[in-house]
Write a protein that holds these residues in place. Sequence first.
Motif, mmCIF file in Angstrom:
data_model
loop_
_atom_site.group_PDB
_atom_site.id
_atom_site.type_symbol
_atom_site.label_atom_id
_atom_site.label_comp_id
_atom_site.label_asym_id
_atom_site.label_seq_id
_atom_site.Cartn_x
_atom_site.Cartn_y
_atom_site.Cartn_z
ATOM 1 N N THR A 71 0.954 -1.207 -0.062
ATOM 2 C CA THR A 71 -0.099 0.025 -0.038
ATOM 3 C C THR A 71 0.962 1.122 0.000
ATOM 4 O OG1 THR A 71 -0.097 -0.245 2.302
ATOM 5 C CG2 THR A 71 -2.012 -1.068 1.161
ATOM 6 N N SER A 72 2.185 1.141 0.110
ATOM 7 C CA SER A 72 2.910 2.504 0.135
ATOM 8 C C SER A 72 3.350 2.999 -1.086
ATOM 9 C CB SER A 72 4.388 2.080 0.980
ATOM 10 O OG SER A 72 4.105 1.448 2.139
ATOM 11 N N LEU A 73 3.026 2.309 -2.271
ATOM 12 C CA LEU A 73 3.362 2.795 -3.581
ATOM 13 C C LEU A 73 1.833 3.224 -4.230
ATOM 14 C CD1 LEU A 73 5.688 0.129 -4.861
ATOM 15 C CD2 LEU A 73 6.222 2.574 -4.429
ATOM 16 N N ASN A 74 2.015 4.233 -4.861
ATOM 17 C CA ASN A 74 0.618 4.834 -5.553
ATOM 18 C C ASN A 74 0.365 4.087 -6.622
ATOM 19 O OD1 ASN A 74 -1.359 6.347 -6.752
ATOM 20 N ND2 ASN A 74 -0.410 8.167 -6.055
ATOM 21 N N PRO A 75 -0.788 3.309 -6.913
ATOM 22 C CA PRO A 75 -1.254 2.428 -7.606
ATOM 23 C C PRO A 75 -1.538 2.786 -9.123
ATOM 24 C CG PRO A 75 -3.201 2.773 -6.324
ATOM 25 C CD PRO A 75 -1.846 3.344 -5.650
#
Lengths: 310, 303
Positions: free
Chosen positions: B82-86
Amino acid sequence: MGRYVLSRCRQVVPVLFGVTLITFLLIHVGLGDPVRAMMGQRSDPEIAARIRTEYGLDKPLWNQYTLYMGKLLVGDLGYSYRQRRPVSRVLAERLPATVRLAFAAMVVALLVGGIAGTIAAVRHNTLWDLLIMTLSLLGISTPVFWLGMMLILLFGVWLGWFPISGYGDGGFTHLVLPALTLGALQAGYIARMTRSALLEVLRQEYVQTARAKGLRERVVILKHALRNAILPVLTLAGIGLAELLAGAPLTEMVFAWPGLGRLLVSALGNRDIPVVLGATLLFALIYLGANFLVDLAYAAIDPRVELTKR
Amino acid sequence: MRAVDGVTLSVRPGEMLGLVGESGCGKTVTALSILRLVPDPPGRIVGGTISFEGRDLVRLPEEEIRKIRGCAISMIFQEPMTSLNPVFTVGEQVAEGIRQHQKVSRREAWDQAVEVLKRVKISDPARRAREYPHQLSGGMRQRVMIAIALALRPKLLIADEPTTALDVTIQAQILELLLGLQEEMKMAVMLITHDLGVIAETADRVVVMYAGRVVEEASVKELFDNPLHPYTQGLMESLPRLETGKARRRLRAIPGLVPNLLELPTGCKFAPRCPKVVEQCWPTEPELREIRPGHSARCILAG
């Protein structure tokens, strides 16, 4: 992609069948006798019978329906009883005005609603938030005809800034008040959806990652957060656009706007069955088209969405 | 409510500092405070100093601290999923940080990003850079996070549970990668974890936290050989060990739960769960005292 479009087109067929069937039944159950509406006070049974035969209204209902569908499949929407012209031409004449109004209203709604919703989310739990949420609730709950009349009174009559009615020569000034009236409702919905979607996204860890990279808060919000929050807003805007395109009859009545909504209202009054059927069909197609556009936009914005044949 | 209170930490260039404690003891808040990333509201830094290369980060204007974030001090988070922008490619997400802090063109930033992805041992980095986070595995994504954090060769890296969410085999790879890069870049690393095993393998010095306070600090060898605080001792005893014969024993858990920060006891915060608690533990909270050179503990029974 090509296959996806094809499969979507195939969905259109059952929808059109359903819509025509339901409309057909409702018209014959609830709309009353078109021949009597045409003849008004004169009631010569012989003439009435002749008209009935001419329009095929003496045939059984199922037969009328199959005849209608048979013609529809080759693109013939029939003739307007009242205007004695092809329905397709009547609709085509009204469509541009409605499209102009709908798109103008949607631009108003997206701009106002999007900006207001973003401010409300960023200034969550402040006076700004409260103010924007109150205004959006007002926008949603104010009756369209009342808002229209108030705008006419304020900007048309008292201030004299904009014309109060009609299409004019198709210029910008005639568009302003109807677009504001129609846009207010959608702006309210969009502001609320933008706010809640953005609040949800701002809690995500990737927003923290973006801040930890040293990005400006403006970039964090406008690039990283909004791009994710816009998806549910788009769904709402797609349905909203379809609603707007389906004529928004009240606004068109208030502003005497020559669009599809007003056409449908008067066709219902005249028992002009082919026009009612044609307009309803067109609205159904518009909804399908708007949903299709939303799906395409989803795929363009969110890489996780892939368009596949269903 | 004070989530973190009176925590004093220091980490030197090239050093790996381990920060240990149970969930909810204030490790993450401590880490976020360093870069002033605690969400405000509700969070706020009410006092203290955070000194970095002679500057107090607490009093720096927002614009200045922003220039430090991701550049001189970087952070890695727990959840690579969840730490990377999808919605952005991983290459974009690495390059974005580079462009934020350096005057380089889009093209140069992209090339640098691919280079960094290669350094964190992502195979075929040029192709991977054009992929989106959902196309990568958890371990891969954590490598991307490390790439984002290390792209600008920070002086201090704060790694908040960087391996907790990963498979054990991947954990070892990521830790090895971090150690290797630390060696290469000579940076200071603050490794936050609840896993003493990870600490034992990687850290030089350890700080143990409990209920928002530092309860013990020592070099890693000293701490494992000679834990002074009953809480640290409890943590060690709850670790499984490979022993045979008579030395085998059941795992011992620390009784009770992490205290609610709103209902902390006035004296030693660990007293309600402490097996060695005595009368004097209750009225006042003990100070963190240096018991032997380089080894301090917050316990009246220590030393």
